[in-house]
Design a protein around this motif. Structure first.
Motif, short mmCIF file in Angstrom:
data_model
loop_
_atom_site.label_atom_id
_atom_site.label_comp_id
_atom_site.label_asym_id
_atom_site.label_seq_id
_atom_site.Cartn_x
_atom_site.Cartn_y
_atom_site.Cartn_z
N SER A 99 35.26 -17.65 15.45
CA SER A 99 34.99 -19.04 15.76
C SER A 99 35.75 -19.94 14.82
CB SER A 99 33.49 -19.32 15.65
OG SER A 99 33.05 -19.07 14.33
N GLY A 100 35.94 -21.18 15.19
CA GLY A 100 36.63 -22.14 14.37
C GLY A 100 36.13 -23.53 14.70
N PRO A 101 36.73 -24.57 14.09
CA PRO A 101 36.27 -25.93 14.31
C PRO A 101 36.33 -26.36 15.77
CG PRO A 101 37.73 -25.80 12.42
CD PRO A 101 37.79 -24.48 13.10
N THR A 102 37.26 -25.79 16.54
CA THR A 102 37.43 -26.22 17.93
C THR A 102 36.85 -25.23 18.92
OG1 THR A 102 39.60 -25.17 18.07
CG2 THR A 102 39.55 -27.44 17.30
N ALA A 103 36.19 -24.17 18.43
CA ALA A 103 35.71 -23.12 19.33
C ALA A 103 34.68 -23.65 20.32
CB ALA A 103 35.11 -21.98 18.52
N ALA A 104 33.71 -24.41 19.85
CA ALA A 104 32.66 -24.91 20.74
C ALA A 104 33.25 -25.81 21.81
CB ALA A 104 31.61 -25.67 19.91
N ALA A 105 34.18 -26.67 21.40
CA ALA A 105 34.79 -27.58 22.38
C ALA A 105 35.61 -26.80 23.40
CB ALA A 105 35.68 -28.59 21.65
N ALA A 106 36.33 -25.78 22.91
CA ALA A 106 37.16 -24.99 23.82
C ALA A 106 36.30 -24.24 24.83
CB ALA A 106 38.02 -24.01 23.02
N LEU A 107 35.20 -23.63 24.35
CA LEU A 107 34.33 -22.89 25.26
C LEU A 107 33.61 -23.81 26.22
CD1 LEU A 107 32.85 -20.19 22.87
CD2 LEU A 107 34.67 -19.95 24.54
N GLU A 125 43.41 -19.94 25.56
CA GLU A 125 43.38 -18.60 26.13
C GLU A 125 42.74 -17.59 25.17
OE1 GLU A 125 47.08 -18.36 29.23
OE2 GLU A 125 47.59 -18.44 27.10
N ARG A 126 42.99 -17.76 23.88
CA ARG A 126 42.36 -16.89 22.90
C ARG A 126 40.84 -17.05 22.94
NH1 ARG A 126 45.34 -14.79 18.49
NH2 ARG A 126 47.58 -15.13 18.69
N LYS A 127 40.39 -18.29 23.08
CA LYS A 127 38.95 -18.54 23.15
C LYS A 127 38.37 -17.91 24.41
CE LYS A 127 38.49 -20.92 19.36
NZ LYS A 127 39.78 -20.59 18.77
N LEU A 128 39.12 -17.97 25.51
CA LEU A 128 38.66 -17.35 26.75
C LEU A 128 38.52 -15.84 26.58
CD1 LEU A 128 37.95 -17.32 29.74
CD2 LEU A 128 40.40 -17.27 30.25
N ILE A 129 39.53 -15.21 25.97
CA ILE A 129 39.49 -13.77 25.75
C ILE A 129 38.29 -13.41 24.87
CG2 ILE A 129 40.65 -11.83 24.64
CD1 ILE A 129 41.89 -12.59 27.29
N ALA A 130 38.08 -14.19 23.79
CA ALA A 130 36.96 -13.91 22.88
C ALA A 130 35.63 -14.06 23.60
CB ALA A 130 37.01 -14.85 21.68
N ASP A 131 35.53 -15.07 24.48
CA ASP A 131 34.30 -15.32 25.21
C ASP A 131 34.03 -14.21 26.23
OD1 ASP A 131 32.03 -16.86 25.97
OD2 ASP A 131 33.13 -17.63 27.70
N VAL A 132 35.06 -13.78 26.92
CA VAL A 132 34.91 -12.76 27.95
C VAL A 132 34.55 -11.40 27.33
CG1 VAL A 132 36.13 -11.39 29.69
CG2 VAL A 132 36.38 -13.88 29.65
N GLU A 151 33.43 -6.36 36.91
CA GLU A 151 32.37 -7.33 37.22
C GLU A 151 32.61 -8.66 36.53
OE1 GLU A 151 28.88 -5.32 35.91
OE2 GLU A 151 28.81 -3.94 37.62
N ILE A 152 33.07 -8.61 35.28
CA ILE A 152 33.35 -9.83 34.51
C ILE A 152 34.48 -10.62 35.15
CG2 ILE A 152 34.29 -10.69 32.32
CD1 ILE A 152 32.74 -8.41 30.95
N ILE A 153 35.56 -9.93 35.54
CA ILE A 153 36.70 -10.61 36.16
C ILE A 153 36.29 -11.27 37.46
CG2 ILE A 153 38.91 -10.21 37.30
CD1 ILE A 153 39.52 -8.14 35.14
N GLU A 154 35.47 -10.58 38.24
CA GLU A 154 35.00 -11.15 39.50
C GLU A 154 34.11 -12.37 39.25
OE1 GLU A 154 33.06 -8.00 41.53
OE2 GLU A 154 34.93 -6.92 41.99
N ALA A 155 33.27 -12.30 38.22
CA ALA A 155 32.37 -13.41 37.90
C ALA A 155 33.13 -14.64 37.40
CB ALA A 155 31.35 -12.98 36.85
N TYR A 156 34.19 -14.41 36.63
CA TYR A 156 34.93 -15.53 36.04
C TYR A 156 35.93 -16.14 37.02
CZ TYR A 156 33.59 -15.66 31.10
OH TYR A 156 32.92 -15.87 29.91
#
Length: 286
Positions: A30-38, A88-95, A279-284
């Motif tokens: 996580s970082g200062p912009t993680a919450a905003a990015a997610l 995109e990094r935040k997306l990968i981390a979230d997924v 399943e994750i790819i289909e959901a996203y």
């Protein structure tokens, strides 16, 4: 013998042979912009996500294909993250999320690799130092960097000196460790010495740890309880300790062999992760 990282200081638990350290092994993403990015990601539908994060979508698709065909005994597959944007990094981390195993490995050049299993067993996030260009995803039983560190920064020579006064069983134990470590070859089963059952005096414990030393790898698995896997300074020799939910040690062992199986992803893990990944790819995105 080359020195690895010592985790012996600041022990939190009273153990029979190898003390555990107080170091945190959580590899934060996580970082200062993680919450905003997610938050931005959450507001996008699948089509918009694919449009805004094409490299991340392609990477996830490649990971799904890789884990579907992966076997525990096969060579690992590596996917670099250098071309991904911050979003995109935040997306990968979230997924991929954060799984049960995390740790560190020292490298010959003096740098340290942070290792973290994702929520999908057999898919690992690895970062060398603090350079984002050295961050990647790896699919396999264990990141190759762990196996390399276990070979490059350990010694094949276990010197057995005269036992100190007050020693009971440490000399025959050291002789057994040396013989088994020198004789072990890939494909052989691990030889396990159970210190929970073996009577060892405090002098034995201290002399054993001094003789084998601390190695370059520390991995911690946190499931129903906790398992700590630490390489010693002797090649093919590992300390493996299990704790219950109250952090009391319930099994204290030394394993002579390859990377202990408790840290390895299995064929069944890859099958399960391939299913969940789809399943994750289909959901996203669908």
């Amino acid at each position: 013998m080359k020195a690895g990282i010592s985790f012996a200081q600041g022990a939190e638990h009273r153990l029979s042979v190898f003390p555990t350290g107080a170091e945190s092994l959580e590899a934060g993403h996580s970082g200062p912009t993680a919450a905003a990015a997610l938050a931005k990601l959450a507001s996008l539908d699948g089509v918009e996500l694919a449009r805004n994060c094409p490299n991340a979508v392609a990477l996830l698709s490649n990971l799904a294909a890789a884990v579907a065909g992966q076997k525990s005994a096969a060579q690992t597959q590596l996917f670099k993250l250098a071309t991904l944007s911050d979003l995109e990094r935040k997306l990968i981390a979230d997924v991929l999320g954060t799984g049960e195993i995390a740790g560190v490995a020292a490298l010959p050049d003096g740098s340290v690799a942070r290792i973290e299993e994702t929520l999908l067993a057999g898919i690992w996030r690895v970062c060398i130092g603090s350079d984002q260009a050295q961050e990647y995803i790896e699919v396999g039983a264990i990141p190759q960097i762990v196996r390399r560190a276990a070979t490059d920064l350990t010694s094949t020579n276990l010197t057995i000196y005269a036992a100190p006064e007050g020693a009971m069983n440490v000399l025959p134990v050291l002789a057994e460790i040396r013989e088994r470590a020198l004789g072990w070859r890939p494909g052989m089963s691990a030889h396990i010495i159970n210190f929970t059952l073996l009577p060892m005096s405090p002098v034995d414990q201290a002399f054993l740890q001094q003789s084998v030393g601390n190695g370059p790898i520390l991995l911690t698995s946190r499931g129903y309880g906790t398992c700590r896997v630490q390489a010693t300074g002797i090649r093919n020799v590992w300390s493996v300790q299990f704790f219950n939910s109250t952090d009391s040690i319930i099994l204290d062992t030394l394993e002579v062999g390859g990377v202990p199986t408790v840290a390895l992803a299995t064929d069944e893990d890859f099958e399960d992760s391939a299913e969940r990944m789809q399943e994750i790819i289909e959901a996203y995105f669908e």
